[in-house]
Scaffold this active site. Structure first.
Site, PDB file in Angstrom:
ATOM      1  N   ASN A  62       0.872  -1.163   0.000  1.00  0.00           N
ATOM      2  CA  ASN A  62       0.000   0.000   0.000  1.00  0.00           C
ATOM      3  C   ASN A  62       0.916   1.222   0.000  1.00  0.00           C
ATOM      4  OD1 ASN A  62      -1.818   2.026   0.519  1.00  0.00           O
ATOM      5  ND2 ASN A  62      -2.662   1.111   2.378  1.00  0.00           N
ATOM      6  N   ARG A  98      -2.767  -2.060  -3.229  1.00  0.00           N
ATOM      7  CA  ARG A  98      -3.928  -1.207  -3.042  1.00  0.00           C
ATOM      8  C   ARG A  98      -3.808  -0.050  -4.041  1.00  0.00           C
ATOM      9  NH1 ARG A  98      -6.116   1.411   2.446  1.00  0.00           N
ATOM     10  NH2 ARG A  98      -8.065   2.126   1.560  1.00  0.00           N
ATOM     11  N   HIS A 109     -12.955   3.499   0.018  1.00  0.00           N
ATOM     12  CA  HIS A 109     -12.912   2.547   1.138  1.00  0.00           C
ATOM     13  C   HIS A 109     -13.563   1.214   0.775  1.00  0.00           C
ATOM     14  CE1 HIS A 109     -12.614   6.167   4.104  1.00  0.00           C
ATOM     15  NE2 HIS A 109     -11.421   5.621   3.941  1.00  0.00           N
ATOM     16  N   HIS A 132     -17.106   3.488   8.161  1.00  0.00           N
ATOM     17  CA  HIS A 132     -15.647   3.363   8.244  1.00  0.00           C
ATOM     18  C   HIS A 132     -15.131   4.696   8.777  1.00  0.00           C
ATOM     19  CE1 HIS A 132     -11.589   2.069   6.659  1.00  0.00           C
ATOM     20  NE2 HIS A 132     -11.411   3.362   6.844  1.00  0.00           N
ATOM     21  N   SER A 182      -8.777   7.740   9.736  1.00  0.00           N
ATOM     22  CA  SER A 182      -8.304   9.096   9.435  1.00  0.00           C
ATOM     23  C   SER A 182      -9.107   9.646   8.252  1.00  0.00           C
ATOM     24  CB  SER A 182      -6.805   9.119   9.185  1.00  0.00           C
ATOM     25  OG  SER A 182      -6.464   8.134   8.265  1.00  0.00           O
ATOM     26  N   ARG A 186     -10.203  16.675   6.523  1.00  0.00           N
ATOM     27  CA  ARG A 186     -11.015  16.994   5.330  1.00  0.00           C
ATOM     28  C   ARG A 186     -12.429  17.373   5.761  1.00  0.00           C
ATOM     29  NH1 ARG A 186      -9.864  11.347   2.421  1.00  0.00           N
ATOM     30  NH2 ARG A 186      -8.404  10.936   4.100  1.00  0.00           N
ATOM     31  N   GLY A 207     -10.230   2.892  12.803  1.00  0.00           N
ATOM     32  CA  GLY A 207      -9.632   3.396  14.056  1.00  0.00           C
ATOM     33  C   GLY A 207     -10.622   3.960  15.069  1.00  0.00           C
ATOM     34  N   ILE A 208     -11.464   4.886  14.642  1.00  0.00           N
ATOM     35  CA  ILE A 208     -12.421   5.508  15.568  1.00  0.00           C
ATOM     36  C   ILE A 208     -13.581   4.539  15.826  1.00  0.00           C
ATOM     37  CG2 ILE A 208     -13.972   7.474  15.945  1.00  0.00           C
ATOM     38  CD1 ILE A 208     -12.195   8.970  13.788  1.00  0.00           C
ATOM     39  N   GLU A 216     -13.760   1.368  15.724  1.00  0.00           N
ATOM     40  CA  GLU A 216     -13.433   0.159  16.492  1.00  0.00           C
ATOM     41  C   GLU A 216     -13.059   0.458  17.937  1.00  0.00           C
ATOM     42  OE1 GLU A 216     -10.290  -1.870  14.317  1.00  0.00           O
ATOM     43  OE2 GLU A 216     -11.427  -1.635  12.455  1.00  0.00           O
ATOM     44  N   ASN A 217     -12.628   1.708  18.205  1.00  0.00           N
ATOM     45  CA  ASN A 217     -11.997   1.987  19.513  1.00  0.00           C
ATOM     46  C   ASN A 217     -12.667   3.052  20.362  1.00  0.00           C
ATOM     47  OD1 ASN A 217      -9.559   0.268  19.291  1.00  0.00           O
ATOM     48  ND2 ASN A 217      -9.173   1.554  17.505  1.00  0.00           N
ATOM     49  N   GLU A 266      -8.204  -4.437   5.418  1.00  0.00           N
ATOM     50  CA  GLU A 266      -8.106  -4.221   3.964  1.00  0.00           C
ATOM     51  C   GLU A 266      -6.978  -5.046   3.349  1.00  0.00           C
ATOM     52  OE1 GLU A 266      -8.190  -0.346   5.530  1.00  0.00           O
ATOM     53  OE2 GLU A 266      -9.255   0.455   3.808  1.00  0.00           O
TER      54      GLU A 266
HETATM   55  P1  ADP Z   1      -5.919   4.954   8.687  1.00  0.00           P
HETATM   56  O1  ADP Z   1      -6.915   5.471   7.714  1.00  0.00           O
HETATM   57  O2  ADP Z   1      -4.687   5.799   8.809  1.00  0.00           O
HETATM   58  O3  ADP Z   1      -5.676   3.447   8.584  1.00  0.00           O
HETATM   59  P2  ADP Z   1      -7.194   4.308  11.186  1.00  0.00           P
HETATM   60  O4  ADP Z   1      -8.346   3.484  10.726  1.00  0.00           O
HETATM   61  O5  ADP Z   1      -6.087   3.617  11.913  1.00  0.00           O
HETATM   62  O6  ADP Z   1      -6.652   5.230  10.049  1.00  0.00           O
HETATM   63  O7  ADP Z   1      -7.779   5.457  12.144  1.00  0.00           O
HETATM   64  C1  ADP Z   1      -6.931   6.433  12.679  1.00  0.00           C
HETATM   65  C2  ADP Z   1      -7.736   7.342  13.608  1.00  0.00           C
HETATM   66  O8  ADP Z   1      -8.424   6.549  14.573  1.00  0.00           O
HETATM   67  C3  ADP Z   1      -6.868   8.284  14.415  1.00  0.00           C
HETATM   68  O9  ADP Z   1      -6.712   9.518  13.748  1.00  0.00           O
HETATM   69  C4  ADP Z   1      -7.632   8.476  15.708  1.00  0.00           C
HETATM   70  O10 ADP Z   1      -8.402   9.664  15.614  1.00  0.00           O
HETATM   71  C5  ADP Z   1      -8.599   7.319  15.761  1.00  0.00           C
HETATM   72  N1  ADP Z   1      -8.391   6.450  16.919  1.00  0.00           N
HETATM   73  C6  ADP Z   1      -7.500   5.437  17.070  1.00  0.00           C
HETATM   74  N2  ADP Z   1      -7.608   4.891  18.296  1.00  0.00           N
HETATM   75  C7  ADP Z   1      -8.605   5.551  18.933  1.00  0.00           C
HETATM   76  C8  ADP Z   1      -9.203   5.461  20.237  1.00  0.00           C
HETATM   77  N3  ADP Z   1      -8.803   4.565  21.136  1.00  0.00           N
HETATM   78  N4  ADP Z   1     -10.217   6.323  20.511  1.00  0.00           N
HETATM   79  C9  ADP Z   1     -10.630   7.228  19.624  1.00  0.00           C
HETATM   80  N5  ADP Z   1     -10.110   7.351  18.384  1.00  0.00           N
HETATM   81  C10 ADP Z   1      -9.114   6.534  18.047  1.00  0.00           C
END
Ligand code: ADP
Length: 403
Positions: A12, A96, A184, A211, A214, A244, A331-332, A334-335, A382
């Site tokens: 990627n 990718r 995506h 999704h 970032s 964005r 990222g957001i 899932e977490n 992915e």
């Molecule tokens: P990428 O598109 O770079 O693969 P990710 O899917 O890893 O991105 O998402 C990155 C974003 O996820 C970070 O900018 C952050 O804002 C958010 N993130 C990661 N961990 C957490 C968390 N524990 N709580 C809230 N937001 C998170």
């Protein structure tokens, strides 16, 4: 002599990094990640890092600037390290590629002719496409016999009806490819592939996947197929993201050109790097930082974010003519239980409610038993999706990729 393990390499490539992941092809064509890593800081301060799937660091070193001054040379560094580390070359490489244009509805083996077509899409994704193609070109030249497969972020959306893909602009521009593509797609395709196993009760129904990474977008799935996406011609449309703006009245862009004298380069910088949660909060693009902040601007940015996710849910539910399930990923998604709870709260009118305990531990099922909409958290992958496509083409067409 022991047989060389069959492996698939996934690449990627971005403007300043090449991410890679190596998968072992286990019996029954099961794919298992062996290691992943990246060379980052290409052209500035290159650094090579990789770790085993179990967590052990395999390499962590600075690379001389002249060895990785651009993506093509950085690819040479990755190749050299792979050659030292592996007992044989990968059976195939999956890439990718952000844009498959109007034509590519599926991954494809790449030769010079396909590469030439993919190059014509560079103006459609100026920040990504050329970088995605650089390692393909470099490997085609240096390893002409190696099967390379391009997997597109747009392909999963190519089954959209024409209404979903159109803008209300003159027909000639549609013919030129100015239309809504959606992105995506590899993430959505992976989630769709997980639904029958993880959420069989909604897999054949109407599901929205958010999704939230970032980059952020949402996709409407009917029977596991994409019918609508919040991203359009570029990855700027739809939801607000880290930097964005998402949906933006085109009149704002005209105003910035006239009143502020911004040209295309300045606008591109502004729209891709200065807006979204970063612009709105004036603090950070990172949701973790905003959640931890006491600053009212952080709260306002997050309120705007969840408000738009809820609004777009209405928009996509209209395209689906109803809604059975909702999935959070990336990222957001899932977490961040707080963000998921805020979204569900805004969607209570649709019959969505969460089980707080399940939400706190990230599910996978996080909706309350009485919720009309089943809500899940499903981690995306992915790279695994790319590896699956690449292996499928290897099996179908052989190592030369001949159709
Ligand atoms: P990428 O598109 O770079 O693969 P990710 O899917 O890893 O991105 O998402 C990155 C974003 O996820 C970070 O900018 C952050 O804002 C958010 N993130 C990661 N961990 C957490 C968390 N524990 N709580 C809230 N937001 C998170």
């Amino acid at each position: 002599m022991t047989a060389v393990a069959e492996t698939i390499l996934v690449l990627n490539a971005g403007s300043s990094s090449i991410k890679f992941e190596l998968f072992d092809v286990a019996p029954g064509d099961r794919l298992a990640s062996r290691f992943s890593g990246q060379i980052e800081g290409i052209g500035v301060r290159p650094h090579l890092y990789a770790r085993q799937a179990g967590g052990e660091t395999l390499v962590d070193r600075t690379v001389a600037l002249e060895e990785a001054a651009d993506v093509e040379r950085a690819m040479g560094v990755v190749e050299a390290w792979l050659a030292e580390t592996l007992d044989g070359p990968p059976a195939a490489v999956g890439h990718r590629v952000v844009h498959g244009g109007p034509v590519h509805a599926a991954p494809t083996a790449v030769d010079e002719r396909v590469l030439a077509t993919l190059e014509t899409f560079v103006p459609l994704a100026p920040l990504h496409q050329a970088n995605n193609l650089a390692p393909i070109r470099s490997l085609l030249r240096r390893r002409p016999g190696l099967l390379q497969v391009a997997c597109f972020d747009t392909a999963f959306h190519r089954g959209h009806g024409e209404l979903a893909d159109r803008f209300a602009i003159p027909e000639a521009l549609w013919e030129e490819g100015i239309r809504r593509y959606g992105f995506h797609g590899l993430s959505y395709e992976y989630i769709a592939s997980r639904l029958p196993e993880l959420a069989p009760e909604i897999a054949r129904g109407r599901v929205i996947v958010a999704h939230l990474g970032s980059g952020c977008s949402m996709c409407a799935l009917r029977e596991g197929r994409s019918v609508e996406s919040t991203m359009g011609f570029t990855a700027l449309d739809g939801l607000p993201m880290g930097t964005r703006p998402g949906q933006l009245d085109a009149g704002v862009v005209l105003h910035l050109m006239r009143a502020k004298g911004m040209d295309a380069t300045a606008l591109e910088r502004f729209l891709y790097h200065e807006c979204g949660l970063k612009g709105l909060s004036g603090l950070s693009n990172d949701v973790r930082v905003l959640l931890a902040s006491e600053d009212p601007r952080a709260k306002r940015a997050l309120d705007f974010f969840t408000y738009k996710i809820a609004q777009m849910t209405g928009w996509l539910a209209a395209a689906l003519e109803g809604l059975d399930g909702f999935v959070f990923t990336a990222g957001i998604g899932e977490n961040a239980p707080t963000i998921r709870e805020a979204v569900a709260h805004r969607l209570a009118w649709l019959g969505m409610s969460l089980d707080p305990r399940a939400n706190a531990v990230h599910g996978p099922l996080i909706s309350a038993p009485a919720s009309r909409i089943r809500v899940y958290v499903i981690p995306t992958d992915e790279e695994l999706m790319i590896a699956r496509h690449t292996l499928a083409i290897l099996r179908r067409c052989g190592p030369e990729g001949a159709a």
